[in-house]
Structures are given as structure tokens and as C-alpha cells.
Scaffold this motif. Structure first.
Motif, PDB file in Angstrom:
ATOM      1  N   ALA A   1       0.825  -1.212   0.000  1.00  0.00           N
ATOM      2  CA  ALA A   1       0.000   0.000   0.000  1.00  0.00           C
ATOM      3  C   ALA A   1       0.856   1.257   0.000  1.00  0.00           C
ATOM      4  CB  ALA A   1      -0.929  -0.006   1.218  1.00  0.00           C
ATOM      5  N   LEU A   2       1.861   1.309   0.865  1.00  0.00           N
ATOM      6  CA  LEU A   2       2.703   2.503   0.942  1.00  0.00           C
ATOM      7  C   LEU A   2       3.511   2.700  -0.326  1.00  0.00           C
ATOM      8  CD1 LEU A   2       3.943   2.230   4.638  1.00  0.00           C
ATOM      9  CD2 LEU A   2       2.294   3.868   3.706  1.00  0.00           C
ATOM     10  N   ARG A   3       3.942   1.608  -0.935  1.00  0.00           N
ATOM     11  CA  ARG A   3       4.665   1.721  -2.204  1.00  0.00           C
ATOM     12  C   ARG A   3       3.768   2.325  -3.281  1.00  0.00           C
ATOM     13  NH1 ARG A   3       4.581  -1.557  -6.308  1.00  0.00           N
ATOM     14  NH2 ARG A   3       3.707  -3.267  -5.074  1.00  0.00           N
ATOM     15  N   LEU A   4       2.528   1.858  -3.357  1.00  0.00           N
ATOM     16  CA  LEU A   4       1.599   2.401  -4.354  1.00  0.00           C
ATOM     17  C   LEU A   4       1.255   3.853  -4.060  1.00  0.00           C
ATOM     18  CD1 LEU A   4      -0.820  -0.644  -4.823  1.00  0.00           C
ATOM     19  CD2 LEU A   4       0.855   0.228  -6.455  1.00  0.00           C
ATOM     20  N   PHE A   5       1.068   4.183  -2.785  1.00  0.00           N
ATOM     21  CA  PHE A   5       0.780   5.575  -2.425  1.00  0.00           C
ATOM     22  C   PHE A   5       1.925   6.483  -2.860  1.00  0.00           C
ATOM     23  CE2 PHE A   5      -1.848   3.963   1.431  1.00  0.00           C
ATOM     24  CZ  PHE A   5      -2.935   3.748   0.608  1.00  0.00           C
ATOM     25  N   ALA A   6       3.156   6.016  -2.672  1.00  0.00           N
ATOM     26  CA  ALA A   6       4.326   6.824  -3.035  1.00  0.00           C
ATOM     27  C   ALA A   6       4.451   6.970  -4.552  1.00  0.00           C
ATOM     28  CB  ALA A   6       5.598   6.195  -2.453  1.00  0.00           C
ATOM     29  N   GLU A   7       4.118   5.919  -5.276  1.00  0.00           N
ATOM     30  CA  GLU A   7       4.277   5.941  -6.735  1.00  0.00           C
ATOM     31  C   GLU A   7       3.119   6.640  -7.445  1.00  0.00           C
ATOM     32  OE1 GLU A   7       4.615   1.857  -7.755  1.00  0.00           O
ATOM     33  OE2 GLU A   7       6.682   1.644  -7.005  1.00  0.00           O
ATOM     34  N   GLN A   8       1.891   6.403  -6.986  1.00  0.00           N
ATOM     35  CA  GLN A   8       0.713   6.877  -7.705  1.00  0.00           C
ATOM     36  C   GLN A   8       0.009   8.038  -7.017  1.00  0.00           C
ATOM     37  OE1 GLN A   8      -1.885   3.501  -8.278  1.00  0.00           O
ATOM     38  NE2 GLN A   8      -0.282   2.219  -9.162  1.00  0.00           N
ATOM     39  N   GLY A   9       0.315   8.255  -5.737  1.00  0.00           N
ATOM     40  CA  GLY A   9      -0.413   9.246  -4.957  1.00  0.00           C
ATOM     41  C   GLY A   9      -1.471   8.567  -4.111  1.00  0.00           C
ATOM     42  N   TYR A  10      -1.722   9.126  -2.940  1.00  0.00           N
ATOM     43  CA  TYR A  10      -2.669   8.502  -2.006  1.00  0.00           C
ATOM     44  C   TYR A  10      -4.078   8.472  -2.576  1.00  0.00           C
ATOM     45  CZ  TYR A  10      -5.437   7.830   2.241  1.00  0.00           C
ATOM     46  OH  TYR A  10      -6.332   7.372   3.169  1.00  0.00           O
ATOM     47  N   GLU A  11      -4.553   9.606  -3.063  1.00  0.00           N
ATOM     48  CA  GLU A  11      -5.929   9.688  -3.561  1.00  0.00           C
ATOM     49  C   GLU A  11      -6.132   8.842  -4.815  1.00  0.00           C
ATOM     50  OE1 GLU A  11      -8.280  10.924  -1.941  1.00  0.00           O
ATOM     51  OE2 GLU A  11      -7.153  12.009  -0.407  1.00  0.00           O
TER      52      GLU A  11
ATOM     53  N   GLU B   1       2.647  14.432   2.691  1.00  0.00           N
ATOM     54  CA  GLU B   1       2.045  14.998   1.489  1.00  0.00           C
ATOM     55  C   GLU B   1       0.522  15.022   1.527  1.00  0.00           C
ATOM     56  OE1 GLU B   1       3.597  12.700  -1.696  1.00  0.00           O
ATOM     57  OE2 GLU B   1       5.683  13.365  -1.405  1.00  0.00           O
ATOM     58  N   VAL B   2      -0.088  14.397   2.558  1.00  0.00           N
ATOM     59  CA  VAL B   2      -1.551  14.302   2.610  1.00  0.00           C
ATOM     60  C   VAL B   2      -2.046  14.910   3.918  1.00  0.00           C
ATOM     61  CG1 VAL B   2      -3.534  12.751   2.509  1.00  0.00           C
ATOM     62  CG2 VAL B   2      -1.440  12.171   1.257  1.00  0.00           C
ATOM     63  N   PRO B   3      -2.731  16.071   3.870  1.00  0.00           N
ATOM     64  CA  PRO B   3      -3.167  16.745   5.097  1.00  0.00           C
ATOM     65  C   PRO B   3      -3.986  15.859   6.033  1.00  0.00           C
ATOM     66  CG  PRO B   3      -3.409  18.215   3.224  1.00  0.00           C
ATOM     67  CD  PRO B   3      -3.036  16.874   2.669  1.00  0.00           C
ATOM     68  N   ALA B   4      -4.891  15.054   5.480  1.00  0.00           N
ATOM     69  CA  ALA B   4      -5.726  14.201   6.330  1.00  0.00           C
ATOM     70  C   ALA B   4      -4.883  13.191   7.091  1.00  0.00           C
ATOM     71  CB  ALA B   4      -6.775  13.480   5.483  1.00  0.00           C
ATOM     72  N   LEU B   5      -3.830  12.704   6.462  1.00  0.00           N
ATOM     73  CA  LEU B   5      -2.962  11.751   7.132  1.00  0.00           C
ATOM     74  C   LEU B   5      -2.100  12.438   8.191  1.00  0.00           C
ATOM     75  CD1 LEU B   5      -1.792   9.513   4.145  1.00  0.00           C
ATOM     76  CD2 LEU B   5      -3.643   9.095   5.775  1.00  0.00           C
ATOM     77  N   ARG B   6      -1.705  13.679   7.927  1.00  0.00           N
ATOM     78  CA  ARG B   6      -0.944  14.416   8.947  1.00  0.00           C
ATOM     79  C   ARG B   6      -1.804  14.631  10.192  1.00  0.00           C
ATOM     80  NH1 ARG B   6       0.769  17.672   4.516  1.00  0.00           N
ATOM     81  NH2 ARG B   6      -0.500  19.425   5.249  1.00  0.00           N
TER      82      ARG B   6
END
Length: 215
Positions: A18-28, A110-115
Motif C-alpha cells: 500500500a505505501l509503495r503504491l501511495f508513493a508511486e501513484q499518490g494517495y488519492e 504529502e496528505v493533510p488528512a494523514l498528517r
């Protein structure tokens, strides 16, 4: 391999994908279906294990909190030292999965909701430590306990983030040294005495005992 270890390894594998995909493609832009496909599991299995995309980012924190709670529950001796050793243990556990922690750090920043979610997670550690000290040291003012646990947690996070950004190779030794500088226990009063240089040590002790007894 124990069933618990196998389950933990499975969850870490899904988190890693999941984290690899978030980093490569973006969380949203990354869907649950994409995570499930990369991890080789069904969508249903993903939701049974994690609940949401946001949950998968912070899933290992639940295991870390459970470990810290168990450590403190079995701790003997000085409770201030126990809190410090618990936070050092957490640091060591995070560094065992350093690459995963580094990817999470990049995604979260990079993601306000996650911060926002991370702030809540950090507070849960502080609350765990504060409640432990309240139980073990009920005579100490609550503000002193909160100041201590906030400083301990902030010190841990500062060194961990510096390491994850590649700015420092902080280890348990550096963390312990920094924690040792944090004041602990009830606030202490400092008494300064000015005495003649030729006064005997015995007379100094007697005068101090007399003056302090009148405070």
C-alpha cells in the motif's frame, strides 16, 4: 513460525504494498482494489484486516501501542525510567522496518488528512505514558507528568524523523542520552547559600538546617 508472527508478517506485507503504491501513484489516486491486487488478496480480506486506506497507513502503530502497553504493565522499578525504556523500545521497533517507516513518512507529509491522523496517533502514545505515570506516581502534579511525556514523545519523534529523512543515523544510545536530559519527578526548589569562606563545614550545615527548617 507462530501463527501470530505469520499474521504480523502478512499485515506488514500488505502495508508495504500500500505505501509503495501511495508513493508511486499518490494517495488519492490509489484504490483499495489496486492495493489488494498488488498484495494478492481480495478486497474483502483487505477490509477485514484494515478497514480503510487511512487505516492501512497507520496499522503498525496499533501493534506498537499494544507492545508499549504490555511493556509498561510488566515494568518494575522507577516509572520514569520505564517510560524512557518503552520509548527506546518503540524506536528500535520502528527502525527494524526502516524502509517501510520512511515510505510512510513521505506519504503522510504529502496528505493533510494523514498528517492530522498522525497527530492523533502521537497523542495516544503520550496518553498511554501519562496514564502509566499517574498510576505509579500519583503524588506528582499532573502538569509535570504531561510535560515529561510530551517531551519524551517529541524527542523520540524528532530523532526518528531525522533518521528517516537521512539527516542523521540516530540510534538507541543517542535517544537514551537525549531522554536523560529531560527533567523528571516533582519540581525541585533550588537553595543558594552565601557563606564566609572561612566558615567551617559543620557550621554551614547547621545554618542550612536551621534556615531550611524555617521555610
Amino acid at each position: 513460525m507462530a501463527a501470530g508472527d505469520e499474521a504480523a508478517r502478512f499485515r506488514l506485507g500488505v502495508i508495504d504494498h500500500a505505501l509503495r503504491l501511495f508513493a508511486e501513484q499518490g494517495y488519492e489516486a490509489t484504490s483499495v482494489d489496486a492495493i489488494a491486487a498488488a498484495a494478492g488478496i481480495s478486497r474483502r480480506t483487505f477490509f477485514r484486516q484494515f478497514g480503510s486506506k487511512e487505516d492501512v497507513v497507520f496499522a503498525d502503530h496499533e501493534a506498537q501501542l499494544a507492545w508499549a502497553r504490555g511493556y509498561l504493565g510488566a515494568a518494575q522499578g522507577d516509572p520514569w525510567d520505564a517510560v524512557c525504556e518503552a520509548i527506546v523500545g518503540l524506536f528500535e521497533r520502528f527502525t527494524q522496518t526502516r524502509e517501510l517507516a520512511a515510505r510512510r513518512y513521505q506519504v503522510v507529509r504529502e496528505v493533510p488528512a494523514l498528517r492530522d491522523r498522525e497527530i492523533v496517533t502521537v497523542f495516544r502514545y503520550e496518553r498511554l505514558f501519562t496514564e502509566f505515570l499517574r498510576e505509579r506516581r500519583p503524588e506528582v502534579a499532573d502538569l509535570r507528568l504531561i510535560q515529561f511525556t510530551a517531551a519524551v514523545t517529541a524527542t523520540h519523534n524528532y530523532l526518528l524523523r531525522r533518521m528517516l529523512r537521512g539527516q542523521a543515523e540516530a540510534g538507541p544510545g543517542e535517544l537514551r542520552a537525549a531522554l536523560a536530559a529531560i527533567p523528571r519527578g516533582p519540581a525541585e526548589e533550588l537553595v543558594v547559600a552565601v557563606v564566609p569562606g572561612n566558615m567551617s563545614p559543620r557550621r554551614v550545615a547547621d545554618l542550612l538546617a536551621e534556615r531550611l527548617g524555617n521555610l
